[in-house]
Design a protein around this motif. Structure first.
Motif, short mmCIF file in Angstrom:
data_model
loop_
_atom_site.label_atom_id
_atom_site.label_comp_id
_atom_site.label_asym_id
_atom_site.label_seq_id
_atom_site.Cartn_x
_atom_site.Cartn_y
_atom_site.Cartn_z
N ALA A 14 0.84 -1.19 0.00
CA ALA A 14 0.00 0.00 0.00
C ALA A 14 0.88 1.25 0.00
CB ALA A 14 -0.90 0.01 1.24
N PRO A 15 0.46 2.31 -0.62
CA PRO A 15 1.24 3.54 -0.58
C PRO A 15 1.26 4.13 0.82
CG PRO A 15 -0.86 3.92 -1.68
CD PRO A 15 -0.75 2.45 -1.42
N VAL A 16 2.30 4.87 1.14
CA VAL A 16 2.41 5.50 2.45
C VAL A 16 1.50 6.72 2.48
CG1 VAL A 16 3.98 6.58 4.09
CG2 VAL A 16 4.79 4.69 2.67
N ARG A 17 0.58 6.71 3.43
CA ARG A 17 -0.37 7.80 3.54
C ARG A 17 0.14 8.86 4.52
NH1 ARG A 17 -5.41 5.50 5.87
NH2 ARG A 17 -3.86 4.56 7.19
N LEU A 18 -0.44 10.03 4.46
CA LEU A 18 -0.07 11.10 5.38
C LEU A 18 -0.36 10.69 6.83
CD1 LEU A 18 0.92 13.98 5.90
CD2 LEU A 18 -1.43 14.75 5.53
N ALA A 19 -1.45 9.99 7.06
CA ALA A 19 -1.80 9.53 8.40
C ALA A 19 -0.73 8.58 8.95
CB ALA A 19 -3.16 8.85 8.39
N ASP A 20 -0.18 7.72 8.09
CA ASP A 20 0.89 6.81 8.51
C ASP A 20 2.15 7.59 8.90
OD1 ASP A 20 -0.79 4.68 7.91
OD2 ASP A 20 0.00 4.48 5.87
N GLN A 21 2.50 8.60 8.13
CA GLN A 21 3.67 9.41 8.43
C GLN A 21 3.49 10.17 9.74
OE1 GLN A 21 4.21 11.93 5.04
NE2 GLN A 21 4.98 10.27 3.73
#
Length: 56
Positions: A14-21
């Motif tokens: 999955a692409p890295v989301r802003l929430a994950d960062q």
């Protein structure tokens, strides 16, 4: 297509989301802005423990 070029997603990744960062940065330990000064008074004065001439 993006301004930097063509991008692909790998199957199962999955692409890295802003929430994950943001969650990763929130879970990181806090670092001091500048180095802390040593506490050289009272019980924590390690240099005072080297004064053996007081007991000799």
């Amino acid at each position: 297509m993006t301004p930097l070029g063509e991008q692909f997603l790998v199957c199962g990744v999955a692409p890295v989301r802003l929430a994950d960062q943001l969650a990763l940065r929130a879970a990181a330990p806090l670092l001091p802005i500048k180095a802390q000064k040593p506490l050289d008074i009272g019980l924590f004065d390690l240099a005072a423990r080297n004064q053996l001439e007081l007991f000799g």
